[in-house]
Scaffold this motif. Structure first.
Motif, PDB file in Angstrom:
ATOM      1  N   ALA A 146       9.297   9.167  -1.260  1.00 33.09           N
ATOM      2  CA  ALA A 146       8.122   8.358  -1.895  1.00 33.09           C
ATOM      3  C   ALA A 146       8.202   6.755  -1.168  1.00 33.09           C
ATOM      4  N   GLY A 147       9.338   6.306  -1.173  1.00 31.01           N
ATOM      5  CA  GLY A 147       9.501   5.042  -0.563  1.00 31.01           C
ATOM      6  C   GLY A 147       8.781   4.774   0.627  1.00 31.01           C
ATOM      7  N   ALA A 148       8.574   5.766   1.647  1.00 35.32           N
ATOM      8  CA  ALA A 148       7.756   5.743   2.750  1.00 35.32           C
ATOM      9  C   ALA A 148       6.271   5.728   2.713  1.00 35.32           C
ATOM     10  N   TRP A 149       5.742   6.589   1.607  1.00 34.91           N
ATOM     11  CA  TRP A 149       4.419   6.839   1.696  1.00 34.91           C
ATOM     12  C   TRP A 149       3.579   6.088   0.693  1.00 34.91           C
ATOM     13  N   LEU A 150       4.222   5.763  -0.368  1.00 31.10           N
ATOM     14  CA  LEU A 150       3.714   5.193  -1.779  1.00 31.10           C
ATOM     15  C   LEU A 150       3.251   3.949  -1.383  1.00 31.10           C
ATOM     16  N   PRO A 151       4.105   2.987  -0.652  1.00 27.35           N
ATOM     17  CA  PRO A 151       3.881   1.637  -0.381  1.00 27.35           C
ATOM     18  C   PRO A 151       2.462   1.467   0.522  1.00 27.35           C
ATOM     19  N   SER A 152       2.458   2.171   1.471  1.00 25.62           N
ATOM     20  CA  SER A 152       1.414   2.570   2.471  1.00 25.62           C
ATOM     21  C   SER A 152       0.258   2.889   1.723  1.00 25.62           C
ATOM     22  N   LEU A 153       0.260   3.888   0.842  1.00 24.38           N
ATOM     23  CA  LEU A 153      -1.042   4.372   0.082  1.00 24.38           C
ATOM     24  C   LEU A 153      -1.533   3.116  -0.881  1.00 24.38           C
ATOM     25  N   ILE A 154      -0.693   2.442  -1.513  1.00 16.69           N
ATOM     26  CA  ILE A 154      -1.201   1.154  -2.199  1.00 16.69           C
ATOM     27  C   ILE A 154      -1.687   0.251  -1.541  1.00 16.69           C
ATOM     28  N   GLY A 155      -0.799   0.013  -0.628  1.00 17.32           N
ATOM     29  CA  GLY A 155      -1.684  -0.967   0.464  1.00 17.32           C
ATOM     30  C   GLY A 155      -2.762  -0.672   0.988  1.00 17.32           C
ATOM     31  N   GLU A 156      -3.103   0.433   1.453  1.00 10.34           N
ATOM     32  CA  GLU A 156      -4.332   1.031   1.900  1.00 10.34           C
ATOM     33  C   GLU A 156      -5.591   0.943   0.895  1.00 10.34           C
ATOM     34  N   LEU A 157      -5.217   1.169  -0.254  1.00  3.28           N
ATOM     35  CA  LEU A 157      -6.072   1.189  -1.605  1.00  3.28           C
ATOM     36  C   LEU A 157      -6.683  -0.363  -1.858  1.00  3.28           C
ATOM     37  N   LEU A 158      -5.539  -1.371  -1.631  1.00  2.97           N
ATOM     38  CA  LEU A 158      -5.646  -2.560  -1.989  1.00  2.97           C
ATOM     39  C   LEU A 158      -5.933  -3.407  -0.777  1.00  2.97           C
ATOM     40  N   GLY A 159      -5.963  -2.668   0.499  1.00  5.36           N
ATOM     41  CA  GLY A 159      -6.416  -3.775   1.557  1.00  5.36           C
ATOM     42  C   GLY A 159      -5.545  -4.597   1.867  1.00  5.36           C
ATOM     43  N   LEU A 160      -3.979  -4.269   1.610  1.00  2.26           N
ATOM     44  CA  LEU A 160      -2.883  -4.771   2.034  1.00  2.26           C
ATOM     45  C   LEU A 160      -1.835  -4.309   2.868  1.00  2.26           C
ATOM     46  N   ASP A 161      -0.937  -5.109   3.331  1.00  6.13           N
ATOM     47  CA  ASP A 161       0.020  -4.444   4.211  1.00  6.13           C
ATOM     48  C   ASP A 161       1.046  -3.983   3.165  1.00  6.13           C
ATOM     49  N   GLY A 162       1.041  -2.513   3.016  1.00 11.57           N
ATOM     50  CA  GLY A 162       2.003  -1.871   2.197  1.00 11.57           C
ATOM     51  C   GLY A 162       3.378  -2.000   2.313  1.00 11.57           C
ATOM     52  N   GLN A 163       3.974  -2.371   3.397  1.00 14.21           N
ATOM     53  CA  GLN A 163       5.330  -2.696   3.646  1.00 14.21           C
ATOM     54  C   GLN A 163       5.687  -4.248   3.341  1.00 14.21           C
ATOM     55  N   ARG A 164       4.790  -5.041   2.852  1.00 14.12           N
ATOM     56  CA  ARG A 164       4.783  -6.198   2.444  1.00 14.12           C
ATOM     57  C   ARG A 164       4.591  -6.438   0.720  1.00 14.12           C
ATOM     58  N   LEU A 165       4.441  -5.204   0.101  1.00 13.59           N
ATOM     59  CA  LEU A 165       4.104  -5.319  -1.396  1.00 13.59           C
ATOM     60  C   LEU A 165       5.595  -5.546  -1.830  1.00 13.59           C
ATOM     61  N   PRO A 166       5.338  -6.457  -3.022  1.00 12.84           N
ATOM     62  CA  PRO A 166       6.719  -6.724  -3.882  1.00 12.84           C
ATOM     63  C   PRO A 166       6.856  -5.605  -4.581  1.00 12.84           C
ATOM     64  N   VAL A 167       8.219  -4.772  -4.541  1.00 16.88           N
ATOM     65  CA  VAL A 167       8.787  -3.980  -5.131  1.00 16.88           C
ATOM     66  C   VAL A 167       9.047  -4.153  -6.656  1.00 16.88           C
ATOM     67  N   ASP A 168       9.520  -5.449  -6.855  1.00  6.64           N
ATOM     68  CA  ASP A 168      10.006  -5.770  -8.122  1.00  6.64           C
ATOM     69  C   ASP A 168       8.786  -6.363  -9.188  1.00  6.64           C
ATOM     70  N   ARG A 169       7.641  -6.369  -8.809  1.00  7.85           N
ATOM     71  CA  ARG A 169       6.573  -7.160  -9.449  1.00  7.85           C
ATOM     72  C   ARG A 169       5.819  -5.840 -10.232  1.00  7.85           C
ATOM     73  N   PRO A 170       5.324  -5.953 -11.455  1.00 15.94           N
ATOM     74  CA  PRO A 170       4.471  -5.156 -12.096  1.00 15.94           C
ATOM     75  C   PRO A 170       3.382  -4.707 -11.280  1.00 15.94           C
ATOM     76  N   LEU A 171       3.127  -3.391 -11.197  1.00 14.85           N
ATOM     77  CA  LEU A 171       1.853  -3.146 -10.321  1.00 14.85           C
ATOM     78  C   LEU A 171       0.469  -3.905 -10.783  1.00 14.85           C
ATOM     79  N   GLY A 172       0.568  -3.880 -11.873  1.00 12.32           N
ATOM     80  CA  GLY A 172      -0.809  -4.710 -12.294  1.00 12.32           C
ATOM     81  C   GLY A 172      -0.976  -5.906 -12.126  1.00 12.32           C
ATOM     82  N   GLU A 173      -0.025  -6.673 -11.510  1.00 10.47           N
ATOM     83  CA  GLU A 173       0.199  -8.029 -10.993  1.00 10.47           C
ATOM     84  C   GLU A 173      -0.153  -8.103  -9.539  1.00 10.47           C
ATOM     85  N   ILE A 174      -0.258  -6.886  -8.629  1.00  9.46           N
ATOM     86  CA  ILE A 174      -0.485  -7.074  -7.325  1.00  9.46           C
ATOM     87  C   ILE A 174      -1.923  -6.658  -7.078  1.00  9.46           C
ATOM     88  N   GLY A 175      -2.622  -6.353  -8.010  1.00  7.12           N
ATOM     89  CA  GLY A 175      -4.107  -6.058  -7.889  1.00  7.12           C
ATOM     90  C   GLY A 175      -4.690  -4.838  -8.248  1.00  7.12           C
TER      91      GLY A 175
END
Length: 90
Positions: free
Chosen positions: A13-42
């Motif tokens: 999941a560590g490989a595909w979940l950030p990419s999926l979230i990044g794709e849906l948010l239009g962000l680089d999934g590998q740069r998403l903060p792993v320690d912030r609540p998901l609601g705070e990242i958009g």
């Protein structure tokens, strides 16, 4: 949870979940903060619904929308999905 590919390899999941979230948010999934609540990242309710469906399709795990909108972090979800995968694989 790991995702089995047609060639028999597994992806955590560590490989595909950030990419999926990044794709849906239009962000680089590998740069998403792993320690912030998901609601705070958009993640909004529509994105949460999409994520819930995608995760269930990939893993069979049902994650309530509220978890994507609340205090849950990316690290929390990855840890849980990977732990579930180990239980299923054991």
């Amino acid at each position: 949870m790991t995702t089995e590919h047609r060639d028999g390899t597994a992806e955590s999941a560590g490989a595909w979940l950030p990419s999926l979230i990044g794709e849906l948010l239009g962000l680089d999934g590998q740069r998403l903060p792993v320690d912030r609540p998901l609601g705070e990242i958009g993640i909004d309710s529509l994105t949460a619904a999409q994520l819930s469906v995608e995760v269930e399709e990939r893993t069979g795990a049902t994650i309530p929308l509220e978890r994507f909108l609340g205090e849950e972090t990316l690290a929390d979800l990855v840890r849980e999905l990977d732990a579930d995968a180990q239980e299923v694989g054991a």
